[in-house]
Design an enzyme around this catalytic site. Sequence first.
Site, PDB file in Angstrom:
ATOM      1  CG  ASP A 131     -14.617 -20.671 -21.298  1.00 17.09           C
ATOM      2  OD1 ASP A 131     -14.659 -19.427 -21.417  1.00 17.09           O
ATOM      3  OD2 ASP A 131     -15.574 -21.422 -21.558  1.00 17.09           O
TER       4      ASP A 131
ATOM      5  CG  HIS B 212       9.241   0.511 -20.955  1.00 15.61           C
ATOM      6  ND1 HIS B 212       9.835  -0.643 -20.537  1.00 15.61           N
ATOM      7  CD2 HIS B 212       9.949   0.920 -22.041  1.00 15.61           C
ATOM      8  CE1 HIS B 212      10.858  -0.929 -21.334  1.00 15.61           C
ATOM      9  NE2 HIS B 212      10.940   0.013 -22.250  1.00 15.61           N
TER      10      HIS B 212
ATOM     11  CG  ASP C   8       9.930   2.171 -28.054  1.00 14.58           C
ATOM     12  OD1 ASP C   8       9.998   1.256 -28.890  1.00 14.58           O
ATOM     13  OD2 ASP C   8      10.713   2.269 -27.092  1.00 14.58           O
TER      14      ASP C   8
ATOM     15  CG  ASP D  74      12.728  -1.738 -29.874  1.00 17.96           C
ATOM     16  OD1 ASP D  74      11.764  -0.947 -29.787  1.00 17.96           O
ATOM     17  OD2 ASP D  74      13.538  -1.917 -28.940  1.00 17.96           O
TER      18      ASP D  74
ATOM     19  CG  HIS E 255      16.624   4.490 -21.551  1.00 13.69           C
ATOM     20  ND1 HIS E 255      17.267   4.320 -22.753  1.00 13.69           N
ATOM     21  CD2 HIS E 255      15.786   5.545 -21.717  1.00 13.69           C
ATOM     22  CE1 HIS E 255      16.817   5.214 -23.618  1.00 13.69           C
ATOM     23  NE2 HIS E 255      15.924   5.982 -23.014  1.00 13.69           N
TER      24      HIS E 255
ATOM     25  CG  HIS F  78      17.558  -3.449 -26.400  1.00 17.82           C
ATOM     26  ND1 HIS F  78      16.851  -4.147 -27.343  1.00 17.82           N
ATOM     27  CD2 HIS F  78      16.948  -2.237 -26.321  1.00 17.82           C
ATOM     28  CE1 HIS F  78      15.848  -3.388 -27.793  1.00 17.82           C
ATOM     29  NE2 HIS F  78      15.894  -2.214 -27.208  1.00 17.82           N
TER      30      HIS F  78
ATOM     31  CG  HIS G  74      14.650  -5.563 -24.145  1.00 15.07           C
ATOM     32  ND1 HIS G  74      14.502  -4.963 -22.934  1.00 15.07           N
ATOM     33  CD2 HIS G  74      14.333  -4.601 -25.056  1.00 15.07           C
ATOM     34  CE1 HIS G  74      14.106  -3.697 -23.097  1.00 15.07           C
ATOM     35  NE2 HIS G  74      13.988  -3.469 -24.383  1.00 15.07           N
TER      36      HIS G  74
ATOM     37  CD  GLU H  85      15.882   1.771 -26.746  1.00 14.09           C
ATOM     38  OE1 GLU H  85      14.832   2.420 -26.668  1.00 14.09           O
ATOM     39  OE2 GLU H  85      15.966   0.569 -26.447  1.00 14.09           O
TER      40      GLU H  85
ATOM     41  CE1 TYR I  15      12.525   9.259 -23.044  1.00 14.81           C
ATOM     42  CE2 TYR I  15      14.690   8.967 -22.015  1.00 14.81           C
ATOM     43  CZ  TYR I  15      13.756   8.609 -22.972  1.00 14.81           C
ATOM     44  OH  TYR I  15      14.053   7.599 -23.862  1.00 14.81           O
TER      45      TYR I  15
ATOM     46  NE  ARG J 241      12.493   5.011 -26.243  1.00  9.35           N
ATOM     47  CZ  ARG J 241      11.618   5.183 -25.261  1.00  9.35           C
ATOM     48  NH1 ARG J 241      11.895   5.959 -24.226  1.00  9.35           N
ATOM     49  NH2 ARG J 241      10.438   4.589 -25.305  1.00  9.35           N
TER      50      ARG J 241
ATOM     51  CD  GLU K 206      14.314   1.358 -29.909  1.00  6.00           C
ATOM     52  OE1 GLU K 206      13.129   1.689 -29.725  1.00  6.00           O
ATOM     53  OE2 GLU K 206      14.865   0.429 -29.300  1.00  6.00           O
TER      54      GLU K 206
HETATM   55  N1  GLY Z   1      10.954  -0.843 -27.176  1.00  5.40           N
HETATM   56  C1  GLY Z   1      10.990  -0.838 -25.803  1.00  5.40           C
HETATM   57  C2  GLY Z   1      12.338  -1.062 -25.234  1.00  5.40           C
HETATM   58  O1  GLY Z   1      13.302  -1.225 -25.927  1.00  5.40           O
HETATM   59  O2  GLY Z   1      12.479  -1.130 -24.040  1.00  5.40           O
HETATM   60 MN    MN Z   2      14.359  -0.624 -27.590  1.00  3.54          MN
END
Ligand code: GLY
Ligand code: MN
Length: 437
Positions: free
Chosen positions: A63, A247, A264, A275, A347, A351, A358, A384, A388, A405, A407
């Site tokens: 529960d 991630h 991050d 972010d 990546h 965003h 996102h 960002e 890597y 990275r 950002e």
């Molecule tokens: N902060 C994680 C991403 O932008 O994917």
């Molecule tokens: Mn991000």
Amino acid sequence: MNRERSFHKSLLIFFLALCVCSFIYSGEFPAGEYAERRNKLKEKIGNAVAVITSAPVYIRNGDVEYEYRQGSNFYYLTGFEEPKSAALIDGLSGRFILFVQPKNPALEIWTGEIYGIEKTKEKFGADECYDISEFDSFLSSLNKRKIYYPKSDNELSKKIPVESEGYDLNPLIAEMRLIKSEYEIAQLKKAIDITSSALIETMRQATPGIYEYELQAIVEYNFRMGGSKRNGFPSIVGSGKNSCILHYTSNNRKTEDGDIVLMDVGAEYNYYTADITRTFPVNGRFSEEQRIIYEIVLKAQKEAINIIKPGARFYQIDSVARAVIKNELVGLGLLKPDENVMKFFMHGTSHWVGLDVHDAGSYDSPDGIRRGQILRPGMVLAVEPGIYISENSGVDKKWHNIGVRIEDDVLVTENGCEVLSSALPREATEIEKIMKR
Ligand code: GLY
Ligand code: MN
């Protein structure tokens, strides 16, 4: 007389501005902000009706429920945080109707106060408010109407009367969420300030041997103490080889002298999230290779941010960052001229950021250009870039396990842009200075 009138006019403008500002920053429920959003939606739907339900409650086990967070679109239109509720906005009659859980003293012993019908109606500005148990029959009475509802909601989709014309509500709200109001920007700034201070405090306390989850604890403790009740997304704290996992959220490794640490993270404030990523050496000093890679990523980020202004296209941000990283890596001999830079930068660069990390909003332009969305004042985006270099990259060992990275969150303004997280240092020497303390 004229002078007197203009003096009075100035006084009135000053007073109104004061009211708006104190309202934005007072922390009280901003009923007008939500009403304005619903009015904009009414303009979009014409004489149709829009329906949306609250986020479901998920069971973790037995529960015990997962921490509840209202669905972002539902919250955007209502500001109402309770589960088991629904909202209806009628473009024809102009009515805003909420369906909510009725008061239940026995349940409230366990859950705390439930707003109930009367209080919800008053606080959240509903024209009418009913028991949620009446929602299904109300919905069936809308047959033959044009209905906008989130097509991603399978439960609600099943209940839409078959004789009605159904349209997807999500793109309409996404379009609205793309341009942030003054109130939204104020919430984002607060989330970003909390996150920035927490990252500075974490860098100060970092030392070789500290566990990744301890760094996570420091940053999140500072989020809470700064006024953020919740994270915008799971914190990413990757040290050494984990800095190359985009991630990574296990956060369970013990750091070692010489490691780089990538954090991050984002505090949420009134449902709006920051972010931000900072990458730092756990011992307080970048190695030669770490510094070289760091400077490339920083250069890419600065050049990408430089082109952000109204009229620029979304994909240009990525193109600029990617070109800098490619040139520099080729110059270093880490990448061949005919190789794709995706090998080290896997990546996208940007965003939208807002209620969701996102955030909602199309990346394609209205004229159909893929990722060609045209930047407009009020848009907020993360920038960002990253590099890597894992052990499998095939380059000299001295470059291994360097994941960098950087950002920041950027607001598109009338004349260009504003880096909302600019108070958080990002030069390598500045980071070293923070860590020395
Ligand atoms: N902060 C994680 C991403 O932008 O994917
Ligand atoms: Mn991000």
